[in-house]
Design a protein around this motif. Sequence first.
Motif, PDB file in Angstrom:
ATOM      1  N   VAL A 256       0.854  -1.197   0.000  1.00 54.72           N
ATOM      2  CA  VAL A 256       0.000   0.000   0.000  1.00 54.72           C
ATOM      3  C   VAL A 256       0.882   1.236   0.000  1.00 54.72           C
ATOM      4  N   ASP A 257       0.432   2.290  -0.709  1.00 53.71           N
ATOM      5  CA  ASP A 257       1.234   3.509  -0.849  1.00 53.71           C
ATOM      6  C   ASP A 257       0.745   4.668   0.002  1.00 53.71           C
ATOM      7  N   CYS A 258      -0.560   4.750   0.230  1.00 47.08           N
ATOM      8  CA  CYS A 258      -1.094   5.909   0.942  1.00 47.08           C
ATOM      9  C   CYS A 258      -2.451   5.552   1.534  1.00 47.08           C
ATOM     10  N   PHE A 259      -2.982   6.468   2.334  1.00 46.36           N
ATOM     11  CA  PHE A 259      -4.230   6.201   3.040  1.00 46.36           C
ATOM     12  C   PHE A 259      -5.214   7.355   2.877  1.00 46.36           C
ATOM     13  N   LYS A 260      -6.475   6.982   2.766  1.00 44.77           N
ATOM     14  CA  LYS A 260      -7.563   7.943   2.890  1.00 44.77           C
ATOM     15  C   LYS A 260      -7.954   7.994   4.361  1.00 44.77           C
ATOM     16  N   THR A 261      -7.592   9.084   5.035  1.00 46.55           N
ATOM     17  CA  THR A 261      -7.871   9.216   6.468  1.00 46.55           C
ATOM     18  C   THR A 261      -9.256   9.843   6.638  1.00 46.55           C
ATOM     19  N   ASP A 262     -10.250   8.992   6.614  1.00 49.09           N
ATOM     20  CA  ASP A 262     -11.635   9.446   6.699  1.00 49.09           C
ATOM     21  C   ASP A 262     -11.992   9.765   8.147  1.00 49.09           C
ATOM     22  N   PHE A 263     -13.072  10.518   8.308  1.00 48.33           N
ATOM     23  CA  PHE A 263     -13.638  10.872   9.608  1.00 48.33           C
ATOM     24  C   PHE A 263     -12.641  11.673  10.460  1.00 48.33           C
ATOM     25  N   GLY A 264     -12.748  11.565  11.772  1.00 50.68           N
ATOM     26  CA  GLY A 264     -11.968  12.391  12.682  1.00 50.68           C
ATOM     27  C   GLY A 264     -12.746  13.566  13.233  1.00 50.68           C
ATOM     28  N   GLU A 265     -14.063  13.639  12.900  1.00 50.22           N
ATOM     29  CA  GLU A 265     -14.874  14.748  13.404  1.00 50.22           C
ATOM     30  C   GLU A 265     -15.746  14.345  14.598  1.00 50.22           C
ATOM     31  N   ARG A 266     -16.129  13.071  14.659  1.00 53.77           N
ATOM     32  CA  ARG A 266     -17.059  12.629  15.712  1.00 53.77           C
ATOM     33  C   ARG A 266     -16.267  12.325  16.989  1.00 53.77           C
ATOM     34  N   VAL A 267     -15.903  13.395  17.673  1.00 60.21           N
ATOM     35  CA  VAL A 267     -15.033  13.284  18.844  1.00 60.21           C
ATOM     36  C   VAL A 267     -15.804  13.793  20.055  1.00 60.21           C
ATOM     37  N   PRO A 268     -16.010  12.950  21.071  1.00 62.97           N
ATOM     38  CA  PRO A 268     -16.842  13.328  22.219  1.00 62.97           C
ATOM     39  C   PRO A 268     -16.126  14.312  23.143  1.00 62.97           C
ATOM     40  N   THR A 269     -16.911  14.992  23.958  1.00 63.74           N
ATOM     41  CA  THR A 269     -16.354  15.917  24.947  1.00 63.74           C
ATOM     42  C   THR A 269     -16.564  15.429  26.386  1.00 63.74           C
ATOM     43  N   ASP A 270     -17.302  14.328  26.563  1.00 62.59           N
ATOM     44  CA  ASP A 270     -17.517  13.788  27.916  1.00 62.59           C
ATOM     45  C   ASP A 270     -16.528  12.660  28.198  1.00 62.59           C
ATOM     46  N   VAL A 271     -15.237  12.930  27.936  1.00 61.93           N
ATOM     47  CA  VAL A 271     -14.206  11.895  28.040  1.00 61.93           C
ATOM     48  C   VAL A 271     -12.984  12.449  28.754  1.00 61.93           C
ATOM     49  N   VAL A 272     -12.066  11.534  29.071  1.00 55.15           N
ATOM     50  CA  VAL A 272     -10.778  11.884  29.669  1.00 55.15           C
ATOM     51  C   VAL A 272      -9.682  11.422  28.720  1.00 55.15           C
ATOM     52  N   TRP A 273      -8.765  12.330  28.407  1.00 52.27           N
ATOM     53  CA  TRP A 273      -7.675  12.004  27.496  1.00 52.27           C
ATOM     54  C   TRP A 273      -6.434  11.581  28.284  1.00 52.27           C
ATOM     55  N   HIS A 274      -5.616  10.743  27.653  1.00 45.41           N
ATOM     56  CA  HIS A 274      -4.427  10.207  28.314  1.00 45.41           C
ATOM     57  C   HIS A 274      -3.525  11.305  28.856  1.00 45.41           C
ATOM     58  N   ASP A 275      -3.326  12.383  28.088  1.00 45.03           N
ATOM     59  CA  ASP A 275      -2.395  13.433  28.499  1.00 45.03           C
ATOM     60  C   ASP A 275      -3.072  14.536  29.295  1.00 45.03           C
ATOM     61  N   GLY A 276      -4.342  14.345  29.664  1.00 43.40           N
ATOM     62  CA  GLY A 276      -5.045  15.339  30.458  1.00 43.40           C
ATOM     63  C   GLY A 276      -5.593  16.499  29.657  1.00 43.40           C
ATOM     64  N   SER A 277      -5.637  16.395  28.344  1.00 42.34           N
ATOM     65  CA  SER A 277      -6.134  17.485  27.510  1.00 42.34           C
ATOM     66  C   SER A 277      -7.573  17.840  27.854  1.00 42.34           C
ATOM     67  N   ASP A 278      -7.887  19.099  27.631  1.00 39.49           N
ATOM     68  CA  ASP A 278      -9.250  19.600  27.794  1.00 39.49           C
ATOM     69  C   ASP A 278     -10.115  18.999  26.687  1.00 39.49           C
ATOM     70  N   PRO A 279     -11.193  18.282  27.009  1.00 35.51           N
ATOM     71  CA  PRO A 279     -12.003  17.643  25.966  1.00 35.51           C
ATOM     72  C   PRO A 279     -12.590  18.624  24.960  1.00 35.51           C
ATOM     73  N   GLU A 280     -12.940  19.827  25.426  1.00 36.59           N
ATOM     74  CA  GLU A 280     -13.497  20.801  24.498  1.00 36.59           C
ATOM     75  C   GLU A 280     -12.445  21.274  23.497  1.00 36.59           C
ATOM     76  N   ARG A 281     -11.232  21.468  23.956  1.00 37.36           N
ATOM     77  CA  ARG A 281     -10.158  21.891  23.062  1.00 37.36           C
ATOM     78  C   ARG A 281      -9.716  20.751  22.137  1.00 37.36           C
ATOM     79  N   MET A 282      -9.893  19.511  22.604  1.00 39.14           N
ATOM     80  CA  MET A 282      -9.448  18.366  21.813  1.00 39.14           C
ATOM     81  C   MET A 282     -10.432  18.019  20.695  1.00 39.14           C
ATOM     82  N   HIS A 283     -11.681  18.439  20.811  1.00 35.30           N
ATOM     83  CA  HIS A 283     -12.690  18.046  19.818  1.00 35.30           C
ATOM     84  C   HIS A 283     -12.245  18.403  18.404  1.00 35.30           C
ATOM     85  N   ASN A 284     -11.842  19.635  18.187  1.00 36.41           N
ATOM     86  CA  ASN A 284     -11.370  20.041  16.861  1.00 36.41           C
ATOM     87  C   ASN A 284      -9.956  19.543  16.582  1.00 36.41           C
TER      88      ASN A 284
END
Length: 757
Positions: free
Chosen positions: A414-442
């Motif tokens: 394989v040579d390359c990838f179609k990186t689909d999606f990446g928009e459906r990101v919840p805000t009621d979660v905890v991230w490994h590095d402690g990121s703010d969920p609201e800032r991480m959504h985008n």
Amino acid sequence: MKFTDGFWLMREGVRASYATEIRDLRVEESRFTAYAAVKRVAARGDTLNTPLITVECFSPAEGVIGVRATHHAGKARRGPDFTLFPDPPDQDTAPAATRRDGPVTELTSGPLTVRADGDGPWGLTFLDQDGRRLTGAGPKGTAFATTPDGAHHMIAQLALDVGENIYGLGERFTPYVKNGQTVDIWQADGGTSSEQAYKNVPFYLSSRGYGVFVNHPGKVSFEIGSEAVGQVQFSVEDQSLEYFVVAGPTPKDVLARYTALTGRPALPPAWSFGLWLTTSFCTSYDEATVTSFVDGMAERGIPLSVFHFDCFWMREYQWSDFLWDPEVFPDPEGMLARLKERGLRVSMWINPYIAQKSALFAEGAARGYLVRRPNGDIWQWDLWQPGMALVDFTNPEATAWYEDKLRLLLDQGVDCFKTDFGERVPTDVVWHDGSDPERMHNYYAQLYNKAVFDLLERERGAGEAVLFARSATAGGQQYPVHWGGDCFASFTAMAESLRGGLSLSLSGFGFWSHDIGGFEGTPDPAVFKRWLAFGLLSSHSRLHGNVSYRVPWEFGEEAVDVARRFTRLKHRLMPYLYGVAAEAHRTGVPMMRPMLVEFPGDPATRTLDRQYMLGPDLLVAPVFTEDGEVEYYVPEGTWTSLLTGESVTGPAWRHETHGFDSLPVLVRDGAVLPWGADEGRPDGDWLDGLTLRVFGPSAAGRTVTVPDLTGATAATFHVVRDAAGARVTAEGTTRPYRVCVEETGATGEGVGRVTVR
């Protein structure tokens, strides 16, 4: 969001405090800080029980001035943050310097100055190098507000001048000029027919020759003349708001400075500029189907560069597990090898979601690689895939794990990838590095695409990495290419797709594509044929659909002819197009340019959203009608149709009728197009059989470069055209080439210096 009820009142339950006057001003060599009271201070007692807004003005890079307004500075800083690339810290001089003259303080960075007056009412004024006011923050331009739900918002307003237009804010399918709109910077999977967007970028460009970048990766609400009609308002739910004003004076200058700050686009490999063909999404396919498509294109003389396998290369309910469906593709390595033997590159569909039925779900859950809720449960839902979870790219081990799964596919061929999606990101979660969920959504889209792009660069080498990505935010332009998402198969959707692409280009993205023929449904043959011409005169060109195949012969023999004609045309244009691509990589100026970018002094270009410049010299006006009627604007000068040789003089509006094998493609007066001889592939030896096509007089001379496959200059030609003919001086090559003066058809052969009469 809107805080006021008309001009005089606030909305119920909203309390706002506006910077009113400067009470203290601290000036350093290259920055100043103003402490602004939110009410007039007539006596000492007025300083009690009242807030200050701290406003810092500074410069991260030449021609860029930052403003940071803060209410309470003690709020914990949680990521993520946009990665910025200011001038190197070891530069000889600071990018900015302050000057104080009585109560007036100025900070100047290159051609841009911000001025604050300590004696007057609160305000910041931004001036260009000639002292002309570009914009400013007036009496309500710096503020904070609380809403009935207890949320705290920082607010900024910058003035809109009479006749000023605002553009950009990502790939938006609403009207091209953003005046009068409310825009929320918030990733969504909303198709191309609504105000939602896959690619949200908190940056806008003004027709007055400046840009504004709001340095906040979370939700930014813009009111572009839609709350206060003479203002662009932007707000964030936070205690601090930072924005950068980016100097021009031209749109190219603004984009160059903005992309220097947020990242320049990588240069995609030359092979990626050829035609891509996919299996489509929900259609039935196997190796026999794929082979029939490839054979059919070859038999009909339609050059094909990339074959893409969409979702169902994996087993149903198991996206993504990155394993071929063994019942449909029992010999994937052999199949890929057979495709490679035919000179094709291979692209694969992926996304960052892991369905519960996938074996990777249990593996990722056990290792802590999937995003969790605050109570420790893995975040899941059943939209898109049953029991779908989300890879946590803030965890370096999770990123490496994800990349390892893709590496197995690269090892298969394989040579390359179609990186689909990446928009459906919840805000009621905890991230490994402690990121703010609201800032991480985008921002999630940035981590996702970066992980895949970095893997391709490591495995395939510099200059060979390319994505077909749907989601992005500021800085995402570093990982091309991006395509326009799920559009309907209609002329209306074709036009809205172009609007989205033009808005994205004015948001710093150098490369953009779209699904030729539209994604949803099956296009009418007329739509498909018109879209073919548009798609093959875009930076990247892909045939893709949802429930039906997009091979040209499904739409009639004339569609086959159109596909063949414009694919071959694009290949012959590649010495020019790849030079434009290299310019986008170096400067941030996009390949597909709104007319405003090339003609900022022409007021007629400021609202044009159905045509564009493909690089500096080609005007393209796609046809959005079955009968071939098209109306477009021609700027000043003499232009020549690339397809017919007809001359057109501007400024003028043109109303024409074109067959399916035609559309307006005009060459600018004085242009010299390097014209390749190889119609069969996009990545050939462009100096082999090269023709320099000279359009119109250029007594001052025109220098044209022909790139090699890395984007570096392979040869340089200096062409002078006057009454004596065309004289060419070549550097860097001794290869023979031809020169053709278009209006006379005169040609000449040459090595080094040649005269054509």
